[in-house]
Scaffold this active site. Sequence first.
Site, PDB file in Angstrom:
ATOM      1  N   ASP A  34       0.711  -1.297   0.009  1.00 52.12           N
ATOM      2  CA  ASP A  34       0.106   0.023  -0.117  1.00 52.12           C
ATOM      3  C   ASP A  34       0.756   1.278   0.123  1.00 52.12           C
ATOM      4  O   ASP A  34       2.080   1.075   0.441  1.00 52.12           O
ATOM      5  CB  ASP A  34      -0.883   0.071   1.211  1.00 52.12           C
ATOM      6  N   CYS A 123     -20.821   0.888  -9.125  1.00 51.35           N
ATOM      7  CA  CYS A 123     -20.799   2.063  -9.532  1.00 51.35           C
ATOM      8  C   CYS A 123     -20.929   2.021 -11.324  1.00 51.35           C
ATOM      9  O   CYS A 123     -20.868   3.094 -11.610  1.00 51.35           O
ATOM     10  CB  CYS A 123     -19.676   3.053  -9.031  1.00 51.35           C
ATOM     11  N   TYR A 149     -15.516   7.728 -11.136  1.00 48.14           N
ATOM     12  CA  TYR A 149     -14.967   6.197 -10.262  1.00 48.14           C
ATOM     13  C   TYR A 149     -15.550   4.981 -11.217  1.00 48.14           C
ATOM     14  O   TYR A 149     -14.929   4.008 -11.516  1.00 48.14           O
ATOM     15  CB  TYR A 149     -15.524   6.429  -9.127  1.00 48.14           C
ATOM     16  N   ASN A 178     -21.704  -1.390  -1.626  1.00 47.34           N
ATOM     17  CA  ASN A 178     -21.599  -0.638  -0.580  1.00 47.34           C
ATOM     18  C   ASN A 178     -20.847  -1.602   0.606  1.00 47.34           C
ATOM     19  O   ASN A 178     -21.679  -2.380   1.116  1.00 47.34           O
ATOM     20  CB  ASN A 178     -22.252   0.170   0.067  1.00 47.34           C
ATOM     21  N   LYS A 192     -17.725   6.473   3.668  1.00 53.95           N
ATOM     22  CA  LYS A 192     -18.940   6.219   2.932  1.00 53.95           C
ATOM     23  C   LYS A 192     -20.188   6.247   4.021  1.00 53.95           C
ATOM     24  O   LYS A 192     -19.998   6.515   5.265  1.00 53.95           O
ATOM     25  CB  LYS A 192     -18.911   4.839   2.378  1.00 53.95           C
TER      26      LYS A 192
END
Length: 326
Positions: A34, A123, A149, A178, A192
């Site tokens: 990361d 999305c 996105y 989600n 979120k």
Amino acid sequence: MAVKKALVCGAGGFIGGHLVRQLKSEGYWVRGVDIKEHEFAPTAADEFLLLDLRDPENCKAALSLEQGTFDEVYQLAADMGGMGFIHSAECEIMYNNTLINLHMINKAVQFGVPRYFFSSSVCVYRDMQPGEPEMSEDEAIPANPDNEYGWEKLYAERVALTYARRYGIKVRIARFQNCYGPEGTWTGGREKAPAAICRKVAEAKDGDTIEVWGDGSAVRSYTYITDMIKGIRMLVQSDLEGPVNIGCPQYVTVDELVRTVAEVAGKRVRIRYVDGPVGVHARNFSNARIYSLGWRAEVFLKEGISYTYPWIEAQVKAKQMLVGKA
Ligand code: NAD
């Protein structure tokens, strides 16, 4: 039997952090990568490398092993957040995520990785009205995602599938609904809706008013983190090609989400609706493909919030104590 090796890109994030723990519990040797450390928990990975995966040389470093190659690569690294972030950082999302996704699949093929997982999103689907017939994965095309996105995810899916066709790497793609749970971003602008509402309710006193973007009628489904991780693992081990939706079939309005959080918190809260980037009205998509593997959501909203709210409430209290001391 040789120990299987997995690379988790985005291991410093919410889903990546949980996935590393799952893979460790199954006996994998895991390298996490990361651009930042995990904010909320020490990594469970055997090795954790801080690398910016927009750079192809760093993708190479992520994939390099002294011997052999990774059995599985999980690509979850992305510049992402909730609707507030998605609508304010369109160029960053397009630029950063395209680079990460192009370089990672390209290098994975060069390193001879046999199995590659890509985390896409629902999305990619167009705006829908509540109650419209469910969409299958194929019906994302012709495409009209509501935000950039989603467009980038659609493109990255296509890139990964092109490499699969050309080079034979086994690509597995999940379109996540989600996802929420402990150790997810809860403040700072990238959070979120479930985490944002938990934070607002945790900060509120009994009887207070909290602000909610939109008019409360937008419909969503929320998938608890343990269900999502099970879905990822089942998909990666399966023969399912092409994108696969993973989501809890419980559809709720934003108002219902607030009511659920308030109930779990044991607080009465009033809502003030304010303008904000709400996103689509609804998304109704079919889970038939992931169901074909035997996956089912096990944790519905109230239970998931009953695990998530106390964690966020503890974060809120810890922050308030810090601010109080400063
Ligand atoms: P997250 O933001 O917690 O994790 C993403 C991680 O990617 C972060 O730790 C971030 O630091 C890392 N990252 C960003 N840019 C990087 C770079 N240049 N190099 C290396 N690492 C970088 O998000 P998450 O909720 O864990 O999401 C994981 C994946 O699932 C993402 O691809 C996301 O788009 C997708 N997804 C998530 C949801 C959800 O509800 N959480 C829904 C749909 C899709």
